[in-house]
Structure formats: C-alpha cells, structure tokens
Design a protein around this motif. Sequence first.
Motif, PDB file in Angstrom:
ATOM      1  N   ALA A 224       0.840  -1.200   0.000  1.00  7.84           N
ATOM      2  CA  ALA A 224       0.000   0.000   0.000  1.00  7.84           C
ATOM      3  C   ALA A 224       0.874   1.248   0.000  1.00  7.84           C
ATOM      4  N   ASP A 225       0.401   2.267  -0.695  1.00  9.76           N
ATOM      5  CA  ASP A 225       1.085   3.567  -0.643  1.00  9.76           C
ATOM      6  C   ASP A 225       0.630   4.359   0.578  1.00  9.76           C
ATOM      7  N   LEU A 226      -0.607   4.091   0.990  1.00  9.72           N
ATOM      8  CA  LEU A 226      -1.136   4.792   2.161  1.00  9.72           C
ATOM      9  C   LEU A 226      -2.125   3.880   2.883  1.00  9.72           C
ATOM     10  N   VAL A 227      -1.964   3.802   4.181  1.00  5.65           N
ATOM     11  CA  VAL A 227      -2.904   3.065   5.028  1.00  5.65           C
ATOM     12  C   VAL A 227      -3.554   4.066   5.970  1.00  5.65           C
ATOM     13  N   GLU A 252       6.127  -1.821   7.882  1.00  5.75           N
ATOM     14  CA  GLU A 252       6.934  -2.704   7.041  1.00  5.75           C
ATOM     15  C   GLU A 252       6.242  -3.057   5.731  1.00  5.75           C
ATOM     16  N   SER A 253       4.921  -2.907   5.676  1.00  9.77           N
ATOM     17  CA  SER A 253       4.160  -3.271   4.479  1.00  9.77           C
ATOM     18  C   SER A 253       4.003  -2.120   3.504  1.00  9.77           C
ATOM     19  N   LEU A 254       4.172  -0.894   3.968  1.00  9.33           N
ATOM     20  CA  LEU A 254       4.013   0.271   3.106  1.00  9.33           C
ATOM     21  C   LEU A 254       5.139   0.373   2.090  1.00  9.33           C
ATOM     22  N   THR A 255       4.862   1.040   0.984  1.00  8.30           N
ATOM     23  CA  THR A 255       5.911   1.312   0.002  1.00  8.30           C
ATOM     24  C   THR A 255       6.919   2.300   0.588  1.00  8.30           C
ATOM     25  N   ARG A 256       8.014   2.483  -0.100  1.00  4.71           N
ATOM     26  CA  ARG A 256       9.126   3.276   0.436  1.00  4.71           C
ATOM     27  C   ARG A 256       8.721   4.700   0.812  1.00  4.71           C
ATOM     28  N   ASP A 257       7.862   5.301   0.017  1.00  2.00           N
ATOM     29  CA  ASP A 257       7.424   6.670   0.288  1.00  2.00           C
ATOM     30  C   ASP A 257       6.028   6.714   0.905  1.00  2.00           C
ATOM     31  N   PRO A 319     -15.593  16.754  17.808  1.00  2.00           N
ATOM     32  CA  PRO A 319     -14.975  17.023  19.100  1.00  2.00           C
ATOM     33  C   PRO A 319     -14.153  15.844  19.609  1.00  2.00           C
ATOM     34  N   GLY A 320     -12.911  16.117  19.960  1.00  2.00           N
ATOM     35  CA  GLY A 320     -12.015  15.099  20.482  1.00  2.00           C
ATOM     36  C   GLY A 320     -11.229  14.350  19.437  1.00  2.00           C
ATOM     37  N   SER A 321     -11.538  14.543  18.153  1.00  2.00           N
ATOM     38  CA  SER A 321     -10.857  13.768  17.107  1.00  2.00           C
ATOM     39  C   SER A 321      -9.560  14.453  16.664  1.00  2.00           C
ATOM     40  N   ARG A 322      -8.610  13.636  16.254  1.00  2.00           N
ATOM     41  CA  ARG A 322      -7.318  14.105  15.778  1.00  2.00           C
ATOM     42  C   ARG A 322      -6.887  13.255  14.580  1.00  2.00           C
ATOM     43  N   VAL A 323      -6.102  13.836  13.693  1.00  2.00           N
ATOM     44  CA  VAL A 323      -5.502  13.066  12.603  1.00  2.00           C
ATOM     45  C   VAL A 323      -3.995  13.073  12.800  1.00  2.00           C
ATOM     46  N   PHE A 324      -3.413  11.872  12.810  1.00  2.00           N
ATOM     47  CA  PHE A 324      -1.966  11.693  12.954  1.00  2.00           C
ATOM     48  C   PHE A 324      -1.427  11.214  11.603  1.00  2.00           C
ATOM     49  N   VAL A 325      -0.355  11.831  11.141  1.00  2.00           N
ATOM     50  CA  VAL A 325       0.271  11.430   9.882  1.00  2.00           C
ATOM     51  C   VAL A 325       1.695  10.992  10.207  1.00  2.00           C
ATOM     52  N   ALA A 326       2.002   9.731   9.860  1.00  2.00           N
ATOM     53  CA  ALA A 326       3.315   9.157  10.156  1.00  2.00           C
ATOM     54  C   ALA A 326       3.960   8.649   8.880  1.00  2.00           C
ATOM     55  N   ALA A 327       5.106   9.191   8.531  1.00  2.00           N
ATOM     56  CA  ALA A 327       5.821   8.790   7.310  1.00  2.00           C
ATOM     57  C   ALA A 327       6.727   7.609   7.586  1.00  2.00           C
ATOM     58  N   VAL A 328       6.953   6.795   6.549  1.00  2.00           N
ATOM     59  CA  VAL A 328       7.849   5.627   6.681  1.00  2.00           C
ATOM     60  C   VAL A 328       9.278   6.098   6.885  1.00  2.00           C
TER      61      VAL A 328
END
Length: 328
Positions: A224-227, A252-257, A319-328
Amino acid sequence: MKSSDSKEIAADLAANTALLEIAENLGLSALLDRGVPFDLSAAARTADVPEAGMRMFLDALVSAGLIEPGEADGRYLPAPDLADRRYEAGYLSWSLNANRPYLDHAALFLRDPEGAGARYQRDGRRVAVSSRWIGSRGFYPGVIAEITARKPQRIVDLGAGAGGLLIQLLTALPDSTGLALDLSAGACDEAEKAARRAEVGDRFEVVHRSIESLIDDPEPVRGADLVHAGFVMHDVVSDPDVLHGVLRTVRESLTRDGCFVVTDAVPYVGNSRERAFSALFSYLHASSMDVRLPTEEHWREALGRAGFREVSSEPLGMPGSRVFVAAV
C-alpha cells in the motif's frame, strides 16, 4: 441563546434524525446524496415499497424541509442544507442508537463489563452509518484533503465501516484502488453495496477481518502507498504488544514513500467546543468497550517506537478527534 431557541433546536434535531434514519433504512440516502431531482416512482422503486406509502414519507420530508418539491413536474430535490443536517443528526444517531446496548444496560456494564460485553453488542451497521454521517463533516474533509494531496495509487482503510471515506477517496482519485477492512460483517456488506452505487466497485475490495490479524497475515496492507485507520486503532491499545505489532506490520508493508494516517479520538478534551461529546465518547469507550483512549503524546510515542518518522497531528471537526500522519 434563549431557552425557547434551544428547545426548538433540540426538537428539530430529534425529528431530522428519525426521518433521516428512516430514509437510510429505506435505502433512499444514495438517491438523496446525488443532489439531483427524483420522482415518486424512483423513490418507491429504490425502497421497494408501494408508491402510496412512499408519497406519505416524501410528504413528511417536504414538511420537515429535508427535501423540496419541484415547481410543476412532480419531482423532488434534496434541500441545500441536507448534508449539514445529516451531519448534526449523526451525533444523536451515534450517541443514542448506535450505542443503545451500552445505555440500556449501563449498570451491568459497570458491574460486570466482560459479562455485559459478551451478552450485548452494538449493531455494526448502525455504528457504521452514524459514523459516516458524523464523518461527512467531522473528519472526512480533513482526512480526504491530507490523503488526496499525496495521490496514493493503493489505499487501505482499516476499520472502514460502511466504506464512506474510501469511496470518496476513490471517487477523487480515479486511477487509485482501495481495500476496506472491517471486523463487522454488516458494515462490510454496506461497504460493498455503497461502492457499487458509487460506481467504484471495480476498484474496491472488502476484507472481513480484524486489524489484529494483520500481524500474522499482512497481505491486505502489503504494497500500500497509504494506510488509513479510522477510529479503530484504539481497540488494540490495551495490549501494548498487539498495538506495536500492528503498527510495525503497517510500517513494514508500506511502500518506500508511503505513510500511515490515523484518525482517532483523544480522551476527555477540556475546551468548551469539545468537552461534552468528548466526555461521552471517552466514557462509553472506557465503561462499555474496555478502551482507554490514548493521549496525543501516547500516539506519537507508539508510532515513533514502531519506526515511523515525522509524526504530526491536527484537530478535526468532530470534538475530540485528531488526525496523525506518520511517514515511513
């Protein structure tokens, strides 16, 4: 705000929620979502009910202002603010209907959470539908903007529910494919139907599994490119080893970028905009689902420990929700 104004708002919200749930159960939501005129015959065929009965229901929607009658051609048009009113109704639907077993058996869940959880479960379809309504304004816009800007070719949505987010992503990204994974059979069925209605079924795959199963079999996320994980990762935080295993497997399953986008809630947010719904969301998860929502700091630490870098977070509309973005 005057007390009389508050009472009118409460009455409108209750009525809109009930009418929109009826429309959902009749299968009319897709018809309404198109935003184009429709006639009595089309509505009756969609719901598979007699036209006389459908006319009665459409009259009620007109009276409530949820749809508008055509000038002279006998057709109907969704009200301009229908999407906003459904978003507002989503909070009531989720709070009182999707979580009904937890409300009806509150004392039992406090006395014997494990035994109560074994006897009383939520309806997966109701959870998925009400979450989709809230998500339409509460978290989808921010998450969609984040994901579409990256133009991923392969998207996997963990805890996809009725597939609303993934369908919107595939509609916006016509060259992309997607996989929706969810533990609820009812939600998976709804996702398949919704994908066909949205004409993205040929690029849409559904997998009926738990996210924990990815540790032993990562095939759904491999390449996957994005999960994206929407309000599902908190289900495994009680076991640090399982949480770490899922996060590591995704990385470990995501593509390099590739990147991992986590949409979730943090507990008991105290500001005036978020405090009331955040309190209910946090309490129901702790008392009835045995889930202690992680703090923002906990999420950052867990993602970093799994090997992700450049972890960022932003508040969303719910209310209370957040989005977290984590790069490989």
